[in-house]
Design a protein around this motif. Structure first.
Motif, mmCIF file in Angstrom:
data_model
loop_
_atom_site.group_PDB
_atom_site.id
_atom_site.type_symbol
_atom_site.label_atom_id
_atom_site.label_comp_id
_atom_site.label_asym_id
_atom_site.label_seq_id
_atom_site.Cartn_x
_atom_site.Cartn_y
_atom_site.Cartn_z
ATOM 1 N N ASP A 1 11.619 17.073 -10.581
ATOM 2 C CA ASP A 1 11.552 18.489 -10.216
ATOM 3 C C ASP A 1 12.893 18.980 -9.694
ATOM 4 O O ASP A 1 13.217 20.158 -9.820
ATOM 5 C CB ASP A 1 10.477 18.721 -9.138
ATOM 6 N N GLY A 2 13.657 18.062 -9.104
ATOM 7 C CA GLY A 2 14.887 18.493 -8.444
ATOM 8 C C GLY A 2 16.161 17.988 -9.083
ATOM 9 O O GLY A 2 17.239 18.177 -8.538
ATOM 10 N N ASP A 3 16.046 17.351 -10.242
ATOM 11 C CA ASP A 3 17.236 16.802 -10.920
ATOM 12 C C ASP A 3 18.049 15.918 -9.971
ATOM 13 O O ASP A 3 19.274 16.009 -9.899
ATOM 14 C CB ASP A 3 18.119 17.930 -11.477
ATOM 15 N N LEU A 4 17.359 15.044 -9.278
ATOM 16 C CA LEU A 4 18.017 14.164 -8.312
ATOM 17 C C LEU A 4 17.984 12.723 -8.797
ATOM 18 O O LEU A 4 17.146 12.343 -9.629
ATOM 19 C CB LEU A 4 17.317 14.267 -6.955
ATOM 20 N N GLN A 5 18.904 11.937 -8.259
ATOM 21 C CA GLN A 5 18.936 10.516 -8.566
ATOM 22 C C GLN A 5 18.265 9.780 -7.406
ATOM 23 O O GLN A 5 18.742 9.825 -6.271
ATOM 24 C CB GLN A 5 20.378 10.037 -8.746
ATOM 25 N N ILE A 6 17.157 9.143 -7.726
ATOM 26 C CA ILE A 6 16.326 8.507 -6.712
ATOM 27 C C ILE A 6 16.259 7.011 -6.987
ATOM 28 O O ILE A 6 16.015 6.600 -8.124
ATOM 29 C CB ILE A 6 14.880 9.073 -6.758
ATOM 30 N N ALA A 7 16.491 6.230 -5.938
ATOM 31 C CA ALA A 7 16.306 4.779 -6.066
ATOM 32 C C ALA A 7 15.236 4.333 -5.085
ATOM 33 O O ALA A 7 15.267 4.712 -3.910
ATOM 34 C CB ALA A 7 17.615 4.049 -5.781
ATOM 35 N N VAL A 8 14.283 3.577 -5.571
ATOM 36 C CA VAL A 8 13.278 2.974 -4.705
ATOM 37 C C VAL A 8 13.557 1.478 -4.665
ATOM 38 O O VAL A 8 13.572 0.810 -5.704
ATOM 39 C CB VAL A 8 11.851 3.249 -5.205
ATOM 40 N N LEU A 9 13.824 0.988 -3.457
ATOM 41 C CA LEU A 9 14.135 -0.429 -3.287
ATOM 42 C C LEU A 9 12.864 -1.170 -2.924
ATOM 43 O O LEU A 9 12.256 -0.895 -1.873
ATOM 44 C CB LEU A 9 15.196 -0.608 -2.192
ATOM 45 N N GLU B 1 0.806 -1.216 0.000
ATOM 46 C CA GLU B 1 0.000 0.000 0.000
ATOM 47 C C GLU B 1 0.844 1.273 0.000
ATOM 48 O O GLU B 1 0.326 2.368 -0.206
ATOM 49 C CB GLU B 1 -0.990 0.009 1.170
ATOM 50 N N GLU B 2 2.159 1.135 0.246
ATOM 51 C CA GLU B 2 3.035 2.311 0.258
ATOM 52 C C GLU B 2 3.676 2.595 -1.101
ATOM 53 O O GLU B 2 4.295 3.639 -1.300
ATOM 54 C CB GLU B 2 4.170 2.107 1.265
ATOM 55 N N VAL B 3 3.555 1.645 -2.010
ATOM 56 C CA VAL B 3 4.328 1.725 -3.248
ATOM 57 C C VAL B 3 4.029 2.998 -4.036
ATOM 58 O O VAL B 3 4.932 3.736 -4.424
ATOM 59 C CB VAL B 3 4.081 0.483 -4.131
ATOM 60 N N GLY B 4 2.751 3.255 -4.268
ATOM 61 C CA GLY B 4 2.392 4.393 -5.109
ATOM 62 C C GLY B 4 2.872 5.711 -4.524
ATOM 63 O O GLY B 4 3.443 6.555 -5.230
ATOM 64 N N GLU B 5 2.686 5.864 -3.218
ATOM 65 C CA GLU B 5 3.062 7.120 -2.566
ATOM 66 C C GLU B 5 4.581 7.334 -2.641
ATOM 67 O O GLU B 5 5.055 8.433 -2.970
ATOM 68 C CB GLU B 5 2.597 7.103 -1.111
ATOM 69 N N ILE B 6 5.330 6.290 -2.351
ATOM 70 C CA ILE B 6 6.787 6.445 -2.306
ATOM 71 C C ILE B 6 7.362 6.612 -3.713
ATOM 72 O O ILE B 6 8.215 7.474 -3.945
ATOM 73 C CB ILE B 6 7.432 5.249 -1.562
ATOM 74 N N VAL B 7 6.879 5.830 -4.648
ATOM 75 C CA VAL B 7 7.375 5.987 -6.020
ATOM 76 C C VAL B 7 6.980 7.352 -6.568
ATOM 77 O O VAL B 7 7.772 8.025 -7.236
ATOM 78 C CB VAL B 7 6.860 4.850 -6.929
ATOM 79 N N GLY B 8 5.768 7.801 -6.238
ATOM 80 C CA GLY B 8 5.328 9.119 -6.698
ATOM 81 C C GLY B 8 6.192 10.235 -6.134
ATOM 82 O O GLY B 8 6.623 11.144 -6.857
ATOM 83 N N ALA B 9 6.487 10.131 -4.842
ATOM 84 C CA ALA B 9 7.345 11.145 -4.219
ATOM 85 C C ALA B 9 8.743 11.103 -4.839
ATOM 86 O O ALA B 9 9.366 12.134 -5.096
ATOM 87 C CB ALA B 9 7.428 10.906 -2.714
ATOM 88 N N GLY B 10 9.216 9.890 -5.090
ATOM 89 C CA GLY B 10 10.545 9.742 -5.704
ATOM 90 C C GLY B 10 10.580 10.352 -7.097
ATOM 91 O O GLY B 10 11.552 11.028 -7.474
ATOM 92 N N CYS B 11 9.539 10.134 -7.867
ATOM 93 C CA CYS B 11 9.480 10.706 -9.224
ATOM 94 C C CYS B 11 9.493 12.228 -9.159
ATOM 95 O O CYS B 11 10.186 12.897 -9.935
ATOM 96 C CB CYS B 11 8.219 10.237 -9.948
ATOM 97 N N ASP B 12 8.725 12.790 -8.230
ATOM 98 C CA ASP B 12 8.689 14.254 -8.129
ATOM 99 C C ASP B 12 10.058 14.806 -7.745
ATOM 100 O O ASP B 12 10.513 15.815 -8.299
ATOM 101 C CB ASP B 12 7.639 14.677 -7.097
ATOM 102 N N MET B 13 10.709 14.141 -6.804
ATOM 103 C CA MET B 13 12.040 14.608 -6.400
ATOM 104 C C MET B 13 13.031 14.499 -7.551
ATOM 105 O O MET B 13 13.851 15.380 -7.785
ATOM 106 C CB MET B 13 12.545 13.797 -5.202
#
Lengths: 204, 181
Positions: free
Chosen positions: B160-168, B145-157
């Motif tokens: 929007d922020g030119d950051l390298q984000i990894a979701v494990l 149930e956390e997947v969408g929220e965390i992946v969504g936040a990661g995508c925005d970061m």
């Protein structure tokens, strides 16, 4: 012994890079691989559509693929040395299967890791890059016979006819330019050259 | 070690859809991947999405170049890989950090919770540390149930922020790997 390779003249990367750059009339993107490939690309005259990959061997073609997919109406050219392409031959298979019609790869092959002391690469003996490219499915892959042949092969639109690979036997003369190294600058100028940069108040 | 969170059948199949929905929301256009069983549903969703070019890679290293090229050409891209693939990419990740290319890497974990194959453990055990050393911000997901929220936040970061984000995506989430015939 690689007896199947056609007879090709050993040419000048510096001269052929200049020939290529002079032919580009449609704001084609050029992704230069690390080392002398980039030095000669810069020496041929900086263009806003040049991206100088100065970090890792073997990434010019994957970067060019990403650009080609993102901008399918723009011709994209990857320039890479033999040592670098050998580090990631798999990308040729990826490109062959995706078939981006706007991607052309030019391999400058002097059979040397030139910049590190001219140690021989695999292409100095058994390995034929054109045979590799054809084998993985890039049908339009050719050894360039001489300068006139090179001019003929690049006298076309780069936004169609791909994927294509040209391999050129070159000498061991060093690259002639000194590419600026600032990654953010290289990125931003290239994206501006491709119309992909964020517009903003700082652009005024 | 705590006991696994019970995951009902519906939720187990829904979390890749939640990732795909985030891809659509933020306009990801290129998805490079080396297949992994844990990513199979998401890969299929991307393959069937006309707005996404799915690129099967021969090695994860190529994918780093692909996302850089996508960014240079004005598109957003994501990479899907197994934790072992992170190790393949280390030198190439320099490109993302140096040039500040926004990127989302979704990593299905092996070599942790309930791993039956000890050959997977050395790489799985260092995957998150390695990503951080390479400049990524990392987020772990344990519950569907956390997947969408965390992946969504990661995508925005990332974008929007030119950051390298990894979701494990943890092995608890994906389910223990079984030998398959």
């Amino acid at each position: 012994m690689s007896s199947k390779r056609p007879l090709t003249k050993t040419m000048s990367r510096t001269a052929l890079t200049r020939t290529l750059v002079q032919k580009l009339k449609r704001d084609e993107a050029v992704i230069g691989g690390i080392g002398n490939t980039n030095f000669d690309l810069f020496a041929a005259g900086h263009r806003p559509q040049n991206f100088y990959m100065l970090g890792s061997m073997g990434l010019a073609c994957p970067i060019a693929l990403g650009v080609a997919l993102a901008q399918p109406d723009r011709g994209v050219i990857a320039l890479e040395g033999d040592g670098s392409i050998l580090m990631g031959l798999g990308c040729l298979a990826t490109i062959a299967n995706l078939k981006p019609r706007n991607l052309t790869i030019i391999i400058w092959d002097n059979a040397l890791y030139q910049i590190t002391g001219k140690q021989p690469t695999a292409t100095s003996a058994a390995t034929d890059i054109v045979a590799v490219a054809r084998g993985v499915g890039i049908a339009t892959s050719e050894w360039v016979r001489d300068e006139a042949h090179f001019e003929k092969l690049i006298d076309r639109r780069f936004d169609e006819g791909g994927p294509a690979l040209l391999a050129v036997k070159i000498d061991d003369a060093p690259g002639q330019g000194q590419t600026p190294r600032d990654p953010a600058l290289i990125r931003n100028r290239f994206m501006k050259g491709l119309g992909a940069a964020r517009a903003g108040a700082l652009d005024a | 070690m705590h006991s696994p969170t019970p995951i009902d059948a519906d939720r187990r199949t829904a979390w890749p859809d939640a990732i795909h929905a985030q891809f659509r929301r933020v306009g990801i256009r290129q998805v490079g991947y080396v297949p992994d069983a844990g990513h199979s549903r998401l890969i299929a969703l991307c393959q069937n999405d006309p707005n996404i070019i799915d690129v099967v890679l021969t090695t994860e290293e190529e994918g780093v170049g692909l996302v850089a090229g996508a960014a240079l050409g004005g598109q957003r891209a994501a990479l899907l890989m197994q934790s072992s693939g992170v190790g393949n990419c280390v030198n190439m990740f320099s490109l993302l950090r140096n040039c500040g290319f926004g990127c989302v890497v979704l990593v299905t974990m092996r070599g942790e919770f309930g791993e039956f194959n000890q050959w997977q453990v050395p790489m799985g055990a260092i995957t998150e540390d390695l990503l951080r050393l390479c400049g990524f911000l990392t987020y772990r997901v344990e519950r569907a149930e956390e997947v969408g929220e965390i992946v969504g936040a990661g995508c925005d970061m990332a974008f929007d922020g030119d950051l390298q984000i990894a979701v494990l995506l943890s092995q608890r989430l994906i389910g223990r790997k079984q030998w398959t015939r």
